[in-house]
Design a protein around this motif. Structure first.
Motif, short mmCIF file in Angstrom:
data_model
loop_
_atom_site.label_atom_id
_atom_site.label_comp_id
_atom_site.label_asym_id
_atom_site.label_seq_id
_atom_site.Cartn_x
_atom_site.Cartn_y
_atom_site.Cartn_z
N ASP A 29 0.84 -12.89 -8.60
CA ASP A 29 0.08 -14.08 -8.28
C ASP A 29 -0.25 -14.04 -6.79
N GLU A 30 -1.53 -14.30 -6.44
CA GLU A 30 -1.92 -14.20 -5.03
C GLU A 30 -1.23 -15.24 -4.17
N THR A 31 -0.67 -16.29 -4.77
CA THR A 31 0.04 -17.30 -3.99
C THR A 31 1.53 -17.01 -3.87
N ALA A 32 2.01 -15.98 -4.56
CA ALA A 32 3.44 -15.67 -4.55
C ALA A 32 3.78 -14.75 -3.38
N PRO A 33 5.01 -14.86 -2.84
CA PRO A 33 5.42 -13.93 -1.77
C PRO A 33 5.37 -12.49 -2.27
N ALA A 34 4.87 -11.59 -1.43
CA ALA A 34 4.72 -10.20 -1.87
C ALA A 34 5.19 -9.20 -0.82
N LEU A 35 5.20 -9.56 0.48
CA LEU A 35 5.57 -8.63 1.53
C LEU A 35 6.82 -9.13 2.25
N ARG A 36 7.63 -8.19 2.70
CA ARG A 36 8.84 -8.54 3.44
C ARG A 36 8.50 -8.82 4.90
N VAL A 37 9.36 -9.58 5.57
CA VAL A 37 9.13 -9.95 6.96
C VAL A 37 9.06 -8.71 7.86
N GLY A 38 9.79 -7.68 7.51
CA GLY A 38 9.79 -6.47 8.33
C GLY A 38 8.64 -5.53 8.08
N LEU A 109 -2.69 0.72 2.58
CA LEU A 109 -1.51 1.60 2.60
C LEU A 109 -0.86 1.43 3.97
N SER A 110 0.38 0.93 3.95
CA SER A 110 1.11 0.62 5.19
C SER A 110 2.30 1.57 5.35
N ARG A 111 2.78 1.69 6.59
CA ARG A 111 3.97 2.50 6.83
C ARG A 111 5.21 1.87 6.20
N GLY A 112 5.09 0.63 5.76
CA GLY A 112 6.18 -0.02 5.05
C GLY A 112 7.06 -0.86 5.94
N VAL A 113 8.27 -1.09 5.49
CA VAL A 113 9.24 -1.87 6.25
C VAL A 113 9.87 -0.98 7.31
N GLU A 114 10.07 -1.53 8.50
CA GLU A 114 10.67 -0.75 9.58
C GLU A 114 12.00 -0.15 9.12
N THR A 120 4.32 1.02 1.90
CA THR A 120 3.95 -0.11 1.06
C THR A 120 2.46 0.00 0.75
N ALA A 121 2.09 -0.40 -0.46
CA ALA A 121 0.67 -0.33 -0.82
C ALA A 121 0.31 -1.49 -1.74
N TRP A 122 -0.92 -1.93 -1.60
CA TRP A 122 -1.40 -2.94 -2.52
C TRP A 122 -2.92 -2.93 -2.58
N LEU A 123 -3.42 -3.63 -3.55
CA LEU A 123 -4.85 -3.76 -3.79
C LEU A 123 -5.13 -5.25 -4.01
N HIS A 124 -6.20 -5.74 -3.42
CA HIS A 124 -6.58 -7.14 -3.62
C HIS A 124 -8.09 -7.22 -3.79
#
Length: 295
Positions: A29-38, A109-114, A120-124
């Motif tokens: 769900d686009e309103t749900a948390p999906a990424l970590r703070v780091g 495409l991200s380097r991810g969590v420190e 980390t990867a996603w599509l929107h």
């Protein structure tokens, strides 16, 4: 069918088995948390992205965008993306969208969590803004100094100038500056007076019967829409060229366009406060081609 869809993707190595791709991404769900703070994409803009236009249920030029995503990953020293995995995720997203209308589909495409173990990867995907006025009536543009001379990318590759990174703060600042000056968009110039690109677009000029765009270099993101248009122009008998373009040639062009994957071709009607020649018929022809299904 909803107008938006978000898929989280578990990135596979480029040479991984692709027999069960569906198991590597899931809808959220686009309103749900999906990424970590780091997450480094949000903390530092440490990642890459592509935006694909979807027109009436067809993702435009998927493979050129994925090839550019892979090139950006190499420049940024990110793991090489598994292109069949991304193709499958794109197909899944497009199938979930309404079959008519225009949408913008973003791949990240991200380097991810420190200090984390994996990227980390996603599509929107979401419905695109209405760019009918820009396509039909053109846009006002200002030139802005990018702050780099020609050859900077080759001398300082760590600036990542040829990668489509998430670090778009400068590009967005340029658009805000353009609006402060009463314009709609901007064209970046090198500090020694050569045309580069727009903050989110490629530049195409026409002088007589010859169409030109700045020569590919490490400082310019090679636009997928520009490449497709040059192929179209060539197949319809028109001459195209890549070259170094001094700002004088921008000022004396018979017509100019900023082209991108979602807005498509927007003719320049005003440059730095002065009128520019605008070819409405040619612009309509370019957009008719860009709205047709393209792989």
């Amino acid at each position: 069918m909803a107008d938006t869809i978000t898929l989280l993707i578990e990135p596979l190595p480029a040479d991984a088995d692709v027999s069960r791709l569906e198991a590597t991404f899931h809808e959220v769900d686009e309103t749900a948390p999906a990424l970590r703070v780091g997450e480094l994409s949000t903390q530092r803009g440490d990642g890459i992205f592509e935006t694909i236009g979807v027109v009436d249920g067809h993702a435009q030029e998927t493979r050129p965008h994925l090839d550019r995503l892979r090139n950006s990953a190499r420049i940024c020293e990110l793991p090489e993306p598994n292109l069949p995995q991304w193709e499958a995720a794109i197909a899944r997203a497009v199938a979930a969208l309404p079959p008519t209308g225009e949408f913008a589909l973003k791949l990240v495409l991200s380097r991810g969590v420190e200090h984390g173990p994996a990227p980390t990867a996603w599509l929107h995907a979401t419905r695109a803004a209405d760019f009918g006025a820009a396509r039909e009536r053109g846009i006002r543009v200002v030139t802005l100094d990018r702050g780099y001379a020609r050859g900077t990318a080759e001398r300082a590759p760590w600036l990542l100038m040829g990668a489509k990174t998430l670090s778009y703060a400068v590009n967005m600042a340029a658009l805000r500056e353009a609006k402060r000056r009463g314009a709609d968009d901007a064209i970046f110039l090198t500090s020694d007076g050569y045309v580069m690109e727009g903050p989110t677009s490629s530049v195409i000029l026409r002088h007589g019967d010859v169409w030109s765009t700045p020569a590919p270099s490490g400082a310019i993101l090679h636009g997928t829409t520009q490449l497709s248009l040059f192929e179209h122009l060539a197949t319809t008998g028109r001459d195209t060229e890549y070259r170094d373009i001094p700002v004088h040639d921008l000022l004396t062009a018979d017509a100019a366009w900023l082209v991108s994957s979602v807005r498509l071709a927007a003719g320049v009607v005003e440059l730095d406060g002065s009128p520019m020649p605008y070819d409405a018929e040619e612009t309509r022809e370019l957009n008719a081609y860009l709205l047709s299904p393209r792989d």
